[in-house]
Write a protein that holds these residues in place. Structure first.
Motif, PDB file in Angstrom:
ATOM      1  N   VAL A   4       0.849  -1.195   0.000  1.00 27.27           N
ATOM      2  CA  VAL A   4       0.000   0.000   0.000  1.00 27.27           C
ATOM      3  C   VAL A   4       0.878   1.236   0.000  1.00 27.27           C
ATOM      4  N   GLU A   5       0.651   2.116  -0.943  1.00 27.22           N
ATOM      5  CA  GLU A   5       1.352   3.399  -0.983  1.00 27.22           C
ATOM      6  C   GLU A   5       0.332   4.497  -0.679  1.00 27.22           C
ATOM      7  N   PRO A   6       0.436   5.102   0.502  1.00 29.89           N
ATOM      8  CA  PRO A   6      -0.549   6.134   0.856  1.00 29.89           C
ATOM      9  C   PRO A   6      -0.188   7.500   0.269  1.00 29.89           C
ATOM     10  N   PHE A   7      -1.213   8.240  -0.105  1.00 30.63           N
ATOM     11  CA  PHE A   7      -1.068   9.637  -0.538  1.00 30.63           C
ATOM     12  C   PHE A   7      -2.028  10.445   0.334  1.00 30.63           C
ATOM     13  N   TYR A   8      -1.659  11.687   0.610  1.00 36.19           N
ATOM     14  CA  TYR A   8      -2.490  12.470   1.530  1.00 36.19           C
ATOM     15  C   TYR A   8      -2.781  13.847   0.946  1.00 36.19           C
ATOM     16  N   ASP A   9      -4.047  14.195   0.889  1.00 38.31           N
ATOM     17  CA  ASP A   9      -4.454  15.518   0.426  1.00 38.31           C
ATOM     18  C   ASP A   9      -4.692  16.410   1.646  1.00 38.31           C
ATOM     19  N   GLU A  10      -3.775  17.365   1.824  1.00 36.71           N
ATOM     20  CA  GLU A  10      -3.849  18.237   3.016  1.00 36.71           C
ATOM     21  C   GLU A  10      -5.097  19.101   3.031  1.00 36.71           C
ATOM     22  N   ASN A  11      -5.554  19.497   1.839  1.00 32.36           N
ATOM     23  CA  ASN A  11      -6.694  20.422   1.768  1.00 32.36           C
ATOM     24  C   ASN A  11      -7.946  19.835   2.397  1.00 32.36           C
ATOM     25  N   THR A  12      -8.136  18.553   2.224  1.00 32.65           N
ATOM     26  CA  THR A  12      -9.364  17.923   2.719  1.00 32.65           C
ATOM     27  C   THR A  12      -9.082  16.839   3.764  1.00 32.65           C
ATOM     28  N   GLY A  13      -7.823  16.657   4.116  1.00 26.89           N
ATOM     29  CA  GLY A  13      -7.476  15.641   5.105  1.00 26.89           C
ATOM     30  C   GLY A  13      -7.783  14.232   4.626  1.00 26.89           C
ATOM     31  N   THR A  14      -7.654  14.015   3.308  1.00 24.39           N
ATOM     32  CA  THR A  14      -8.056  12.723   2.734  1.00 24.39           C
ATOM     33  C   THR A  14      -6.858  11.808   2.470  1.00 24.39           C
ATOM     34  N   GLY A  15      -7.003  10.552   2.865  1.00 26.02           N
ATOM     35  CA  GLY A  15      -6.027   9.528   2.505  1.00 26.02           C
ATOM     36  C   GLY A  15      -6.489   8.819   1.240  1.00 26.02           C
ATOM     37  N   SER A  16      -5.591   8.711   0.277  1.00 25.99           N
ATOM     38  CA  SER A  16      -5.889   8.040  -0.993  1.00 25.99           C
ATOM     39  C   SER A  16      -4.785   7.021  -1.219  1.00 25.99           C
ATOM     40  N   TYR A  17      -5.128   5.839  -1.707  1.00 26.67           N
ATOM     41  CA  TYR A  17      -4.170   4.734  -1.660  1.00 26.67           C
ATOM     42  C   TYR A  17      -3.958   4.065  -3.016  1.00 26.67           C
ATOM     43  N   VAL A  18      -2.682   3.850  -3.343  1.00 24.63           N
ATOM     44  CA  VAL A  18      -2.362   2.935  -4.436  1.00 24.63           C
ATOM     45  C   VAL A  18      -2.066   1.588  -3.780  1.00 24.63           C
ATOM     46  N   VAL A  19      -2.830   0.582  -4.172  1.00 24.53           N
ATOM     47  CA  VAL A  19      -2.698  -0.765  -3.605  1.00 24.53           C
ATOM     48  C   VAL A  19      -2.220  -1.659  -4.733  1.00 24.53           C
ATOM     49  N   TYR A  20      -1.148  -2.435  -4.485  1.00 25.73           N
ATOM     50  CA  TYR A  20      -0.651  -3.247  -5.604  1.00 25.73           C
ATOM     51  C   TYR A  20      -0.066  -4.576  -5.146  1.00 25.73           C
ATOM     52  N   ASP A  21      -0.059  -5.489  -6.096  1.00 29.44           N
ATOM     53  CA  ASP A  21       0.526  -6.809  -5.903  1.00 29.44           C
ATOM     54  C   ASP A  21       1.957  -6.722  -6.435  1.00 29.44           C
ATOM     55  N   ASP A  22       2.934  -6.933  -5.556  1.00 31.67           N
ATOM     56  CA  ASP A  22       4.320  -6.691  -5.988  1.00 31.67           C
ATOM     57  C   ASP A  22       4.866  -7.787  -6.908  1.00 31.67           C
ATOM     58  N   THR A  23       4.084  -8.837  -7.130  1.00 33.50           N
ATOM     59  CA  THR A  23       4.521  -9.866  -8.081  1.00 33.50           C
ATOM     60  C   THR A  23       3.986  -9.559  -9.482  1.00 33.50           C
ATOM     61  N   SER A  24       2.671  -9.488  -9.591  1.00 35.93           N
ATOM     62  CA  SER A  24       2.068  -9.285 -10.922  1.00 35.93           C
ATOM     63  C   SER A  24       2.115  -7.819 -11.348  1.00 35.93           C
ATOM     64  N   ARG A  25       2.328  -6.911 -10.404  1.00 32.40           N
ATOM     65  CA  ARG A  25       2.348  -5.447 -10.603  1.00 32.40           C
ATOM     66  C   ARG A  25       0.950  -4.897 -10.892  1.00 32.40           C
ATOM     67  N   ALA A  26      -0.085  -5.681 -10.631  1.00 33.57           N
ATOM     68  CA  ALA A  26      -1.459  -5.184 -10.791  1.00 33.57           C
ATOM     69  C   ALA A  26      -1.767  -4.218  -9.641  1.00 33.57           C
ATOM     70  N   ALA A  27      -2.464  -3.114  -9.978  1.00 32.98           N
ATOM     71  CA  ALA A  27      -2.695  -2.070  -8.971  1.00 32.98           C
ATOM     72  C   ALA A  27      -4.135  -1.574  -9.017  1.00 32.98           C
ATOM     73  N   LEU A  28      -4.536  -0.990  -7.905  1.00 35.71           N
ATOM     74  CA  LEU A  28      -5.805  -0.270  -7.878  1.00 35.71           C
ATOM     75  C   LEU A  28      -5.618   0.971  -6.999  1.00 35.71           C
ATOM     76  N   ILE A  29      -6.514   1.922  -7.183  1.00 38.38           N
ATOM     77  CA  ILE A  29      -6.480   3.144  -6.363  1.00 38.38           C
ATOM     78  C   ILE A  29      -7.782   3.213  -5.584  1.00 38.38           C
ATOM     79  N   ILE A  30      -7.660   3.569  -4.329  1.00 39.75           N
ATOM     80  CA  ILE A  30      -8.857   3.729  -3.492  1.00 39.75           C
ATOM     81  C   ILE A  30      -9.012   5.195  -3.113  1.00 39.75           C
ATOM     82  N   ASP A  31     -10.210   5.740  -3.382  1.00 41.59           N
ATOM     83  CA  ASP A  31     -10.590   7.105  -3.006  1.00 41.59           C
ATOM     84  C   ASP A  31      -9.623   8.166  -3.551  1.00 41.59           C
ATOM     85  N   ALA A  32      -9.642   8.274  -4.864  1.00 33.78           N
ATOM     86  CA  ALA A  32      -8.826   9.277  -5.553  1.00 33.78           C
ATOM     87  C   ALA A  32      -9.364  10.687  -5.272  1.00 33.78           C
ATOM     88  N   VAL A  33      -8.471  11.664  -5.290  1.00 36.11           N
ATOM     89  CA  VAL A  33      -8.855  13.034  -4.893  1.00 36.11           C
ATOM     90  C   VAL A  33      -8.492  14.050  -5.974  1.00 36.11           C
TER      91      VAL A  33
END
Ligand SMILES: [Fe+2]
Length: 291
Positions: A4-33
């Motif tokens: 999980v690679e967390p990103f943080y938007d200071e303006n709204t206090g929001t955590g947004s996450y890149v989640v990935y499988d380190d073998t297949s390199r498949a990824a998804l993003i949760i709650d983009a800002v």
């Protein structure tokens, strides 16, 4: 292994996450800002661009852009990210109910297929694959009727169902919100294995600590200031209801809903090509004759 690679938007206090499988390199993003400056009407894409850059430098393939719910406090960058990838957008099927609740406030009648503005509608128990890993959808209504949590590889992304233990829980006073449901949803999360890592969608740190975006089930179950072994459901509902009565309308409520309810797409262009955000006016003064 899921990372999980967390990103943080200071303006709204929001955590947004890149989640990935380190073998297949498949990824998804949760709650983009997407950042929105109310005064100027300007949209800024910095956080989403940082995420796309991370995906590129890590050689990841973005498959899904997932929303935990229709957010009322920040705009979603899901449509922007979708445009810049092959990924599909994912949200709860409950989005249809939230569209219904808010549509007439924006004079935007709901037609049946508006839930299809998102690519994939999910329900409790549904699964998505990320490489060889299974992401499981858990319906966790209460804050909103469409709230879901995403469970994958020992991590759960809970949206606004829980906050950090010292902050507690999110409000339940939006249309379709329900403090009883929130309590029950939290019980489901707290029934997961102790070490499951809980990632929150927001952190509003109290004085004296810095932003923190994760805890675990054991700590949350025992130490959450609103839901812990010393508080029963009735006490929680009373506390939540009392507190909600004091909360202001979120600063970005109307801009956020007009984007997030409809696929995170921008409102349609009007004559001249300009797009607008509407704010419904409330006129309580009976003696004011409007035309
Ligand atoms: Fe929310």
């Amino acid at each position: 292994m899921i990372k999980v690679e967390p990103f943080y938007d200071e303006n709204t206090g929001t955590g947004s996450y890149v989640v990935y499988d380190d073998t297949s390199r498949a990824a998804l993003i949760i709650d983009a800002v997407l950042h929105f400056d109310v005064a100027s009407g300007r949209l800024e894409f910095d956080l989403a661009k940082q995420q796309l850059q991370f995906i590129k430098t890590q050689n990841l393939q973005l498959h899904y852009i997932c929303e935990t719910h229709a957010h009322a406090d920040h705009l979603s960058a899901a449509a922007y990210l979708r445009q810049h990838s092959q990924a599909r957008t994912v949200i709860s099927e409950g989005i249809g109910e939230v569209q219904q609740q808010f549509s007439m406030r924006f004079n935007k009648p709901v037609t049946e297929d508006q839930t299809q503005l998102y690519d994939i509608l999910v329900n409790d128990g549904d699964t998505l694959m990320l490489g060889k890993h299974t992401l499981k959808v858990m319906a966790t209504p209460g804050h909103t009727p469409d709230s879901v949590s995403y469970l994958i590889g020992g991590h759960i992304f809970v949206g606004d169902t829980l906050f950090m233990p010292d902050v507690g829980t999110a409000r339940c006073d939006f249309p379709g919100g329900d403090a009883h449901q929130l309590y029950q949803s939290i019980q489901r999360i707290h029934a997961l294995p102790d070490e499951t890592r809980i990632w929150v969608c927001h952190d509003y740190p109290l004085a004296g600590r810095s932003v923190q975006l994760y805890t675990n089930v054991k700590i949350s179950r025992n130490e959450n200031v609103h839901v812990n072994p010393t508080i029963n459901e009735a006490e929680f509902v009373a506390l939540r209801t009392q507190r909600d009565a004091t909360l202001k309308v979120p600063r970005l409520l109307y801009p956020a809903l007009q984007v997030n309810l409809w696929g995170a797409l921008l409102p349609d262009q009007e004559a001249g090509g300009q797009r607008f955000i509407k704010i419904p006016l409330i006129v309580d003064e009976d003696s004011y004759v409007t035309q």
